[in-house]
Design a protein around this motif. Structure first.
Motif, PDB file in Angstrom:
ATOM      1  N   ALA A  69     -80.119 -50.757 -34.298  1.00 27.54           N
ATOM      2  CA  ALA A  69     -79.638 -50.027 -33.126  1.00 27.54           C
ATOM      3  C   ALA A  69     -80.779 -49.790 -32.146  1.00 27.54           C
ATOM      4  N   GLY A  70     -80.404 -49.539 -30.889  1.00 31.49           N
ATOM      5  CA  GLY A  70     -81.402 -49.233 -29.875  1.00 31.49           C
ATOM      6  C   GLY A  70     -81.989 -47.846 -30.075  1.00 31.49           C
ATOM      7  N   THR A  71     -83.068 -47.571 -29.368  1.00 30.08           N
ATOM      8  CA  THR A  71     -83.763 -46.296 -29.499  1.00 30.08           C
ATOM      9  C   THR A  71     -82.851 -45.114 -29.214  1.00 30.08           C
ATOM     10  N   GLU A  72     -82.030 -45.226 -28.186  1.00 26.70           N
ATOM     11  CA  GLU A  72     -81.181 -44.104 -27.796  1.00 26.70           C
ATOM     12  C   GLU A  72     -80.088 -43.832 -28.825  1.00 26.70           C
ATOM     13  N   ALA A  73     -79.508 -44.875 -29.367  1.00 30.82           N
ATOM     14  CA  ALA A  73     -78.474 -44.697 -30.398  1.00 30.82           C
ATOM     15  C   ALA A  73     -79.074 -44.043 -31.631  1.00 30.82           C
ATOM     16  N   ARG A  74     -80.288 -44.462 -32.007  1.00 32.22           N
ATOM     17  CA  ARG A  74     -80.945 -43.836 -33.157  1.00 32.22           C
ATOM     18  C   ARG A  74     -81.266 -42.369 -32.860  1.00 32.22           C
ATOM     19  N   PHE A  75     -81.610 -42.094 -31.621  1.00 33.91           N
ATOM     20  CA  PHE A  75     -81.908 -40.725 -31.208  1.00 33.91           C
ATOM     21  C   PHE A  75     -80.667 -39.845 -31.370  1.00 33.91           C
TER      22      PHE A  75
END
Length: 275
Positions: A69-75
């Motif tokens: 997943a992208g950084t924002e989704a992981r965030f």
């Protein structure tokens, strides 16, 4: 050339108005995490729930869904797991000295991320999950900052709901803001009730189905509509069999308190009921 630059600048300005959308896999990760959060409602104690969350965190962080997943989704996932764990820590001991550093660590990460992406339109899920963390942080920050963040949160929720009217999670979050905010500060019980109703209609996962009904049931309880309240709580039991939350809510209702009142008056209610 000037005309081309104008068209391009208009295009980027226009597309910047739309919220960043997650991929199908990232959305799956979000809903998987929501259902993991919901399942903690079957745990007999806060300690058991925290253990379940820690186990889920350990497993999801090594899952390809999370790693790809992208950084924002992981965030967003991190926000959700931190918030859920904090909620059980708070339920266990609302005066624990561990609460402040735990939630403020994530609060600072949110501030750093938003500052680094100041001119970008972030995902609705980022605003929603971050808003949850910020709400839980407000007791530990200055009143002036809390008021400022609370007003910004309202604007963010309004914007997310406007652009994503069928996102039940957004409806639930906004409804809670409108319910608990004083009328002089923009709160509205009628907006809250409408949002909870819309969330029931548009829910796409068990987490949304369960909590939209939980909160709407308590709106009906406050309205004196005990039959609708009971119906919704019964539906929650079918969504999550064996949960320990609806029995507690029924206990509160039987003793003339709604869950919503209890949330803002926990110490008072627990003292009255000898909990």
């Amino acid at each position: 050339m000037k005309k081309l630059l104008f068209i391009l600048s208009f295009f980027f300005l226009f597309t910047g108005l739309f919220a960043y959308d997650f991929s199908k896999a990232e959305t799956e990760l979000i809903y998987k995490t929501l259902d993991a959060r919901l399942n903690t409602r079957t745990c007999a104690s806060p300690d058991e729930a925290i253990k379940v969350l820690d186990n889920y965190s350990a497993s999801i962080f090594s899952d390809s869904l999370y790693k790809d997943a992208g950084t924002e989704a992981r965030f967003v996932v991190d926000n959700m797991l931190v918030l859920e764990k904090y909620s059980y820590m708070y339920e266990k001991n609302m005066t624990s000295p561990d609460l402040k550093p735990f939630i403020l660590a994530q609060y600072e990460k949110i501030n750093e991320y938003t500052a680094a992406h100041e001119n970008e339109k972030l995902s609705p899920w980022f605003y929603l999950s971050s808003g949850d963390v910020i709400n839980s942080s407000m007791q530990f920050i200055s009143q002036a900052t809390a008021i400022k963040l609370g007003l910004k949160e309202k604007d963010d929720y309004d914007d997310v709901v406007k652009n994503n009217p069928d996102l039940a999670f957004a409806r639930i979050n906004r409804a809670l803001w409108y319910y608990f905010a004083p009328a002089i500060g923009g709160g509205s019980k009628s907006v809250a009730k409408n949002d909870f109703q819309k969330a029931v209609e548009t829910a796409t996962c068990d987490y949304e189905r369960f909590y939209s009904r939980i909160f709407l049931s308590q709106i009906y309880y406050d309205d004196g509509n005990t039959s609708e309240c009971k119906k919704l709580l019964d539906e929650c039991d079918k969504i999550l069999p064996g949960n320990v939350y609806t029995p507690f809510i029924r206990f509160l209702n039987d003793n003339k308190y709604s869950l919503l009142f209890y949330t803002n008056n926990r110490e008072k209610v627990e003292k009255k009921l000898g909990l």
